[in-house]
Design a protein around this motif. Sequence first.
Motif, short mmCIF file in Angstrom:
data_model
loop_
_atom_site.label_atom_id
_atom_site.label_comp_id
_atom_site.label_asym_id
_atom_site.label_seq_id
_atom_site.Cartn_x
_atom_site.Cartn_y
_atom_site.Cartn_z
N THR A 90 3.23 1.41 -3.41
CA THR A 90 2.55 1.56 -4.55
C THR A 90 1.33 2.75 -4.67
N GLY A 91 1.53 3.47 -3.46
CA GLY A 91 0.28 4.39 -3.35
C GLY A 91 -0.88 4.09 -3.31
N ASP A 100 0.71 -1.39 0.02
CA ASP A 100 -0.01 -0.05 -0.18
C ASP A 100 0.95 1.15 -0.09
N LEU A 133 -2.05 1.31 -4.96
CA LEU A 133 -2.42 0.75 -6.31
C LEU A 133 -3.65 -0.38 -5.92
N GLY A 134 -4.70 -0.23 -6.57
CA GLY A 134 -5.85 -1.44 -6.45
C GLY A 134 -6.37 -1.35 -5.03
N ALA A 151 -6.17 -5.05 -1.01
CA ALA A 151 -6.12 -5.16 -2.51
C ALA A 151 -5.80 -6.70 -2.58
#
Length: 565
Positions: free
Chosen positions: A96-97, A93, A99-100, A106
């Motif tokens: 990846t900032g 988290d 992502l998803g 995710a």
Amino acid sequence: MDGHLPPPPPLRSRARLADWLRAHAPELLFALLLLAVLPMRDLWAPDEPDFAQCVKEMRLRGDWILPYLNGVPYSEKPILYYWVMKASAGLLDALTGGLGFTQGVAAWALRLPSVLAAVAFLAAFRRWAARFLEPGIAEPAALILATTPLWFWQSQFIQIDLLFAALLAWSWFCWLGGYLLLRDRQEGASPDEHRRWFLKAYFWLALAFLAKGPLAPVLSVLLLGAFLLWQRDFAVLRRAGIFAGLGLTLLLVAPWYVAAGLKGGAHYAYELIIFQNFERATKAWDHIHPWWKYGEYLLGDFFPWVLLLPALGLHLRRERSLGDPAKRFLLLAFLVPFIFLSAVQSKQGKYLLMGYPFLALLLADLFRRMAGARARRLGLLLAAGLAVPALALTALALGAGGPKMRVQVAPFLGPIRLMALVMVAGTLGTAVQAWRQRAQGLIPAAALALGLLYLVGGTWGFRLLDPPKSYRRWTAAVQPLIAGRQVYYWQTIRSGVMVYTDHLMPELRSAGALERLDPEARLVAQRGEWELDAWGMTPALRARFEVLLAVPTGGGEILLLKKKP
């Protein structure tokens, strides 16, 4: 003179890289396959949303001691898998900032621990086989294991079983390595190397205990007892570091159990230790099957390699291979869990995962020894096994079945046609290798076909299957209707209904609880359970509720209801 000069550094580096890639080809290809499949689907019920919700609640609470599900400490499994999932989610988290990520979870990030465990185990498995077994076994065994349907599925699934199986199987491999070094010292082995292998075995056993509880030591004791009885070699226990291993296991396992018991209380400790282990084994409440069920599971979970097991049995008997301690251990490492778990009421195919690496090694040894007409017969049997899914997929691709089936299949014709082509080609390739009596080419040919089948099905196929199975459509529809309201769930919670919302949904399990429900609150239910006259539900009580929303999800329909004023 120039012809004897060493190659320049860039050429040497490329050569070393090429050698490394060739040496690690099976696990690298397996990793690429799993990484390709990793992001292709959302959380699929029933288990993946449960684990995701636990991680979400642990992150919200900042808790590393207890997993929570729907606000309540979750006692079904010990903590290790929740730790690695929470660590994976938090790290990815941040990196990846988000992502998803939705609501702190995710699917791809929670799936990664299973992928890493599977790939790391496959690499260690190959190195172990190359070190302790005859040449030519390690790579074919790795191909068999990686393309076993259940092993592939669990390697990209958010579930505890692959991690547990990898830890437990590796513990057993380490113990066998220590035993072989102690009883038949290999060239180049140091005098104390066997002690290090034994200690590694106990370390990984402790982690398996933290992953799934007492089943790990129970199966280990049964396996080692059966092996040493067969060997008539209980004297080895004096040098196997048993007491050191017990101390190491307690050192690693006891702190969490004590901390969890203190924080969760006596009821949590009882459920964790007694209810989820001993009572589940003797008084199962789900997945109850007859003793022979694992034979049925084996047919699909280990397909097509399962077709070769009769030949393996004849080979072991004919060649008298079971005089070898390593072969004895490999056989028992599959048979002991199979027999013990067959006596337990609750049965699922994934419970046998830890035995498949050992079976793969025995089959690889079988192929290594095959030649001539025997290789042809064995290869044609393997090709016949591949022909079964090839024919089934081809029939679907050509429109076989009634109108209902054709309608169901229509959205998936693209991947089905490609998978049919892959399996037909793989069947023919394996048959050609068999007819030419090329025993060494049989496993790679079959494994290539299976790997391509998984690649197409796990990317294109999963992507097409995902929309009706994902809970995102439900979440998008329900969010405006539950914002700022208390939401409850009728009967046993399905975590997918809340994992992407910011709501917990306390469970209501009686008609009296429904009678007391505030009209301003909202109620979630599966249509199948809501329309069932059970738990005190009656048509009159059902008529007092209005359906606000009905969303088809995961093969069923989820309802949002409110009580009429």
